[in-house]
Design a protein around this motif. Structure first.
Motif, PDB file in Angstrom:
ATOM      1  N   THR A 166      -0.247  10.150 115.344  1.00 17.30           N
ATOM      2  CA  THR A 166       0.253  11.183 114.443  1.00 17.30           C
ATOM      3  C   THR A 166       1.753  11.022 114.245  1.00 17.30           C
ATOM      4  OG1 THR A 166       0.623  13.562 114.144  1.00 17.30           O
ATOM      5  CG2 THR A 166       0.441  12.755 116.409  1.00 17.30           C
ATOM      6  N   ALA A 167       2.214  11.312 113.039  1.00 20.47           N
ATOM      7  CA  ALA A 167       3.642  11.237 112.735  1.00 20.47           C
ATOM      8  C   ALA A 167       4.410  12.431 113.280  1.00 20.47           C
ATOM      9  CB  ALA A 167       3.834  11.134 111.222  1.00 20.47           C
ATOM     10  N   GLU A 168       3.706  13.391 113.861  1.00 18.74           N
ATOM     11  CA  GLU A 168       4.385  14.542 114.464  1.00 18.74           C
ATOM     12  C   GLU A 168       5.351  14.121 115.565  1.00 18.74           C
ATOM     13  OE1 GLU A 168       4.406  17.604 113.541  1.00 18.74           O
ATOM     14  OE2 GLU A 168       2.821  17.529 112.015  1.00 18.74           O
ATOM     15  N   VAL A 169       5.233  12.876 116.021  1.00 17.48           N
ATOM     16  CA  VAL A 169       6.145  12.354 117.036  1.00 17.48           C
ATOM     17  C   VAL A 169       7.587  12.340 116.515  1.00 17.48           C
ATOM     18  CG1 VAL A 169       5.914   9.929 116.350  1.00 17.48           C
ATOM     19  CG2 VAL A 169       6.424  10.498 118.733  1.00 17.48           C
ATOM     20  N   LEU A 170       7.784  12.489 115.210  1.00 13.95           N
ATOM     21  CA  LEU A 170       9.132  12.593 114.653  1.00 13.95           C
ATOM     22  C   LEU A 170       9.889  13.782 115.226  1.00 13.95           C
ATOM     23  CD1 LEU A 170       8.460  11.696 110.900  1.00 13.95           C
ATOM     24  CD2 LEU A 170       9.983  10.458 112.450  1.00 13.95           C
ATOM     25  N   ALA A 171       9.171  14.771 115.708  1.00 17.64           N
ATOM     26  CA  ALA A 171       9.804  15.961 116.279  1.00 17.64           C
ATOM     27  C   ALA A 171      10.498  15.669 117.607  1.00 17.64           C
ATOM     28  CB  ALA A 171       8.764  17.063 116.469  1.00 17.64           C
ATOM     29  N   SER A 172      10.230  14.513 118.178  1.00 17.84           N
ATOM     30  CA  SER A 172      10.770  14.184 119.501  1.00 17.84           C
ATOM     31  C   SER A 172      12.276  13.960 119.501  1.00 17.84           C
ATOM     32  CB  SER A 172      10.089  12.916 120.036  1.00 17.84           C
ATOM     33  OG  SER A 172      10.463  11.779 119.251  1.00 17.84           O
ATOM     34  N   GLY A 173      12.847  13.663 118.335  1.00 19.46           N
ATOM     35  CA  GLY A 173      14.270  13.358 118.267  1.00 19.46           C
ATOM     36  C   GLY A 173      14.611  11.949 118.709  1.00 19.46           C
ATOM     37  N   ALA A 174      13.584  11.109 118.895  1.00 14.13           N
ATOM     38  CA  ALA A 174      13.800   9.758 119.417  1.00 14.13           C
ATOM     39  C   ALA A 174      14.106   8.730 118.340  1.00 14.13           C
ATOM     40  CB  ALA A 174      12.559   9.320 120.202  1.00 14.13           C
ATOM     41  N   PHE A 175      14.049   9.137 117.054  1.00 15.34           N
ATOM     42  CA  PHE A 175      14.138   8.153 115.983  1.00 15.34           C
ATOM     43  C   PHE A 175      15.315   8.425 115.043  1.00 15.34           C
ATOM     44  CE2 PHE A 175       9.660   8.690 117.184  1.00 15.34           C
ATOM     45  CZ  PHE A 175       9.433   7.423 117.698  1.00 15.34           C
ATOM     46  N   ASP A 176      15.955   7.329 114.646  1.00 14.05           N
ATOM     47  CA  ASP A 176      17.080   7.397 113.717  1.00 14.05           C
ATOM     48  C   ASP A 176      16.650   7.210 112.272  1.00 14.05           C
ATOM     49  OD1 ASP A 176      19.171   7.527 115.796  1.00 14.05           O
ATOM     50  OD2 ASP A 176      18.502   5.486 116.256  1.00 14.05           O
ATOM     51  N   PHE A 177      15.441   6.693 112.063  1.00 16.94           N
ATOM     52  CA  PHE A 177      14.893   6.538 110.716  1.00 16.94           C
ATOM     53  C   PHE A 177      13.387   6.369 110.828  1.00 16.94           C
ATOM     54  CE2 PHE A 177      15.511   2.167 112.080  1.00 16.94           C
ATOM     55  CZ  PHE A 177      14.415   1.484 111.562  1.00 16.94           C
ATOM     56  N   VAL A 178      12.707   6.541 109.696  1.00 15.59           N
ATOM     57  CA  VAL A 178      11.267   6.328 109.637  1.00 15.59           C
ATOM     58  C   VAL A 178      10.945   5.472 108.427  1.00 15.59           C
ATOM     59  CG1 VAL A 178      10.878   8.524 108.410  1.00 15.59           C
ATOM     60  CG2 VAL A 178       8.974   7.412 109.596  1.00 15.59           C
ATOM     61  N   ASP A 179      10.063   4.504 108.614  1.00 21.90           N
ATOM     62  CA  ASP A 179       9.565   3.646 107.547  1.00 21.90           C
ATOM     63  C   ASP A 179       8.143   4.099 107.243  1.00 21.90           C
ATOM     64  OD1 ASP A 179       8.804   1.656 105.803  1.00 21.90           O
ATOM     65  OD2 ASP A 179       8.974   0.013 107.242  1.00 21.90           O
ATOM     66  N   ILE A 180       7.940   4.714 106.075  1.00 21.76           N
ATOM     67  CA  ILE A 180       6.623   5.235 105.696  1.00 21.76           C
ATOM     68  C   ILE A 180       5.924   4.194 104.835  1.00 21.76           C
ATOM     69  CG2 ILE A 180       5.388   7.071 104.472  1.00 21.76           C
ATOM     70  CD1 ILE A 180       7.720   8.937 105.197  1.00 21.76           C
ATOM     71  N   CYS A 181       4.915   3.576 105.416  1.00 15.04           N
ATOM     72  CA  CYS A 181       4.203   2.470 104.773  1.00 15.04           C
ATOM     73  C   CYS A 181       2.743   2.871 104.569  1.00 15.04           C
ATOM     74  CB  CYS A 181       4.324   1.214 105.639  1.00 15.04           C
ATOM     75  SG  CYS A 181       3.834  -0.320 104.834  1.00 15.04           S
ATOM     76  N   THR A 182       2.540   3.972 103.855  1.00 12.65           N
ATOM     77  CA  THR A 182       1.208   4.527 103.636  1.00 12.65           C
ATOM     78  C   THR A 182       0.959   4.659 102.129  1.00 12.65           C
ATOM     79  OG1 THR A 182       2.114   6.768 103.740  1.00 12.65           O
ATOM     80  CG2 THR A 182       1.279   5.833 105.798  1.00 12.65           C
TER      81      THR A 182
ATOM     82  N   VAL B 243      14.728   8.332 105.671  1.00 13.42           N
ATOM     83  CA  VAL B 243      13.436   7.774 105.284  1.00 13.42           C
ATOM     84  C   VAL B 243      13.595   6.570 104.364  1.00 13.42           C
ATOM     85  CG1 VAL B 243      11.266   8.250 104.061  1.00 13.42           C
ATOM     86  CG2 VAL B 243      12.371  10.070 105.405  1.00 13.42           C
ATOM     87  N   ILE B 244      12.783   5.534 104.619  1.00 16.14           N
ATOM     88  CA  ILE B 244      12.489   4.527 103.614  1.00 16.14           C
ATOM     89  C   ILE B 244      10.978   4.594 103.393  1.00 16.14           C
ATOM     90  CG2 ILE B 244      12.412   2.669 105.357  1.00 16.14           C
ATOM     91  CD1 ILE B 244      13.278   0.740 103.064  1.00 16.14           C
ATOM     92  N   VAL B 245      10.562   4.760 102.144  1.00 12.04           N
ATOM     93  CA  VAL B 245       9.152   5.026 101.854  1.00 12.04           C
ATOM     94  C   VAL B 245       8.633   4.023 100.826  1.00 12.04           C
ATOM     95  CG1 VAL B 245       9.801   6.794 100.146  1.00 12.04           C
ATOM     96  CG2 VAL B 245       7.482   6.794 101.101  1.00 12.04           C
ATOM     97  N   GLN B 246       7.432   3.536 101.063  1.00 16.70           N
ATOM     98  CA  GLN B 246       6.832   2.560 100.157  1.00 16.70           C
ATOM     99  C   GLN B 246       6.590   3.158  98.774  1.00 16.70           C
ATOM    100  OE1 GLN B 246       5.815  -0.230  99.075  1.00 16.70           O
ATOM    101  NE2 GLN B 246       6.211  -1.593 100.784  1.00 16.70           N
ATOM    102  N   LYS B 247       6.530   2.276  97.788  1.00 14.12           N
ATOM    103  CA  LYS B 247       6.133   2.675  96.442  1.00 14.12           C
ATOM    104  C   LYS B 247       4.612   2.626  96.365  1.00 14.12           C
ATOM    105  CE  LYS B 247       4.439  -0.417  94.593  1.00 14.12           C
ATOM    106  NZ  LYS B 247       3.207  -1.172  94.963  1.00 14.12           N
ATOM    107  N   PRO B 248       3.978   3.277  95.405  1.00 18.02           N
ATOM    108  CA  PRO B 248       4.564   4.254  94.496  1.00 18.02           C
ATOM    109  C   PRO B 248       5.072   5.470  95.275  1.00 18.02           C
ATOM    110  CG  PRO B 248       2.360   3.591  93.764  1.00 18.02           C
ATOM    111  CD  PRO B 248       2.536   3.094  95.164  1.00 18.02           C
ATOM    112  N   PHE B 249       6.092   6.097  94.728  1.00 16.81           N
ATOM    113  CA  PHE B 249       6.753   7.214  95.383  1.00 16.81           C
ATOM    114  C   PHE B 249       5.778   8.354  95.639  1.00 16.81           C
ATOM    115  CE2 PHE B 249      10.908   9.899  94.906  1.00 16.81           C
ATOM    116  CZ  PHE B 249      10.883  10.154  96.261  1.00 16.81           C
ATOM    117  N   ALA B 250       4.949   8.681  94.646  1.00 19.97           N
ATOM    118  CA  ALA B 250       3.985   9.788  94.741  1.00 19.97           C
ATOM    119  C   ALA B 250       2.988   9.662  93.586  1.00 19.97           C
ATOM    120  CB  ALA B 250       4.713  11.126  94.696  1.00 19.97           C
ATOM    121  N   PRO B 251       1.909  10.457  93.592  1.00 17.77           N
ATOM    122  CA  PRO B 251       0.895  10.324  92.536  1.00 17.77           C
ATOM    123  C   PRO B 251       1.349  10.780  91.154  1.00 17.77           C
ATOM    124  CG  PRO B 251      -0.037  11.335  94.506  1.00 17.77           C
ATOM    125  CD  PRO B 251       1.448  11.322  94.681  1.00 17.77           C
ATOM    126  N   ASP B 252       2.372  11.653  91.072  1.00 21.02           N
ATOM    127  CA  ASP B 252       2.823  12.143  89.765  1.00 21.02           C
ATOM    128  C   ASP B 252       4.289  12.518  89.861  1.00 21.02           C
ATOM    129  OD1 ASP B 252       3.040  15.137  90.446  1.00 21.02           O
ATOM    130  OD2 ASP B 252       0.974  14.672  91.010  1.00 21.02           O
TER     131      ASP B 252
END
Length: 351
Positions: free
Chosen positions: A66-82, A101-110
């Motif tokens: 789960t990405a809820e691990v972001l709440a831990s404060g252990a990360f300086d950035f997240v790469d969202i590859c979904t 955040v760096i997030v893969q394209k497409p950015f979103a559905p609309d």
């Protein structure tokens, strides 16, 4: 001792979380392993066993389901590859915990979802970049240098063509059921590339096709753009163009200016025409040990994209493909769909 003799304190690498261990994530992880100033400290996937396999393969110490691990404060950035349907919730989670955040394209559905993501991140002051890697290919960085030199003069016309019959469905079967397919899958990259080379555009005309039987969306599209600088460009993309040998993943085409032109040929070759002469430039691959044909051209662009993200994050500058800037690329894709549906020219002002 002089000041230069005193060892500078080592700045620890930024620690990142990669979310989504799918088909393209392997390229991200290889690229992160050579990105200066960053390292992936953990991977995450809903299939926790797959996350564990990726962690083992890339010697990453932690994996999660789960990405809820972001709440831990252990990360300086997240790469969202979904996939794009998940981006709004995942970016919102990162923003809530103030993780860039760096997030893969497409950015979103609309486009409305894109705007919500941008507004949420902007209000929180959390930087977000879209992973648009085509503009970071060596061949297009070189073309940008030629254009900036003024060698071919003010731009008037261009065509960017990405046509092949690569089997994308085996590794990404969800594409068969994606109603907004080709324009969002590769067209969005090409529209960003058109903006990178020709500048912003304000009007779009588009025809799209579903050549392969059984598709929910289009697998080919032809897009005409009117740029703010009065140049015209054509973007055409297809997963249904049978050519032997297959040109995948090359972008071909031409760029015309008032003083000359550039042809983008197969084999990552440029033919530059200016002052009544022509010269040929061939762009060599970087020679990384994890890249392989025919993917090399795209794979080589991933480390450049991610290095830009880290360098800009550390400097506090603006990303080339920030979430806010990428709204302009997405607006062209949205206009293309509306044009295809209505049969008319659609301006970005209408959106």
């Amino acid at each position: 001792m002089t000041k230069s003799d005193v060892a500078r304190p080592q700045i620890r690498p930024l620690k990142g979380l990669l979310v989504g261990c799918g088909f393209f994530a392997r390229n991200h992880l290889h690229a992160w392993s050579e990105t200066k100033g960053a390292e992936i400290a953990a991977v995450c996937d809903l299939d926790v066993e797959r996350a564990g396999r990726y962690a083992e393969e890339f010697s990453i110490p932690q994996w999660h389901g789960t990405a809820e691990v972001l709440a831990s404060g252990a990360f300086d950035f997240v790469d969202i590859c979904t996939t794009m349907e998940t981006h709004e919730a995942l970016v919102a989670l990162a923003v809530r915990h103030r993780v860039p955040v760096i997030v893969q394209k497409p950015f979103a559905p609309d486009i409305d979802t894109c705007r919500r993501i941008v507004a949420n991140a902007k209000a929180a002051g959390v930087p977000v970049m879209v992973h648009e890697n085509f503009r970071f290919q060596k061949i297009f960085r070189r073309i940008r240098e030629i254009l900036d030199s003024g060698e071919i003069g003010e731009l008037t016309f261009g065509r960017l063509s990405w046509r092949n019959a690569i089997d994308v469905y085996s590794n990404q079967p969800y594409l068969l059921k994606t109603e907004r397919f080709m324009i969002m899958d590769v067209g969005i990259h090409m529209l960003d590339l058109a903006r990178f080379l020709f500048g912003d555009a304000n009007a779009v005309s588009c025809l799209r096709q579903s050549v392969k039987e059984g598709l929910a969306g289009e697998d080919a599209a032809t897009i005409l753009l009117r740029h703010d600088n009065a140049a015209t460009s054509i973007v055409d993309v297809s997963y249904a163009s049978h050519r032997f040998p297959n040109p995948f993943p090359q972008t071909l085409g031409e760029i015309e200016g008032r003083l000359g032109s550039i042809q983008i040929l197969e084999g990552e070759t440029l033919l530059v025409h200016s002052e009544g002469r022509q010269r040929r430039e061939t762009i060599e691959a970087d020679g990384r040990n994890w890249t392989s044909d025919p993917w090399t051209q795209i794979q080589d662009s991933v480390p450049r994209t991610q290095q830009h993200f880290i360098d800009t994050l550390l400097s506090g500058g603006a990303f080339e493909t920030s979430a806010e800037d990428s709204l302009q690329t997405y607006a062209l894709a949205e206009a293309a769909y509306r044009s295809a549906e209505s049969g008319r020219l659609v301006t970005t002002a209408e959106l």
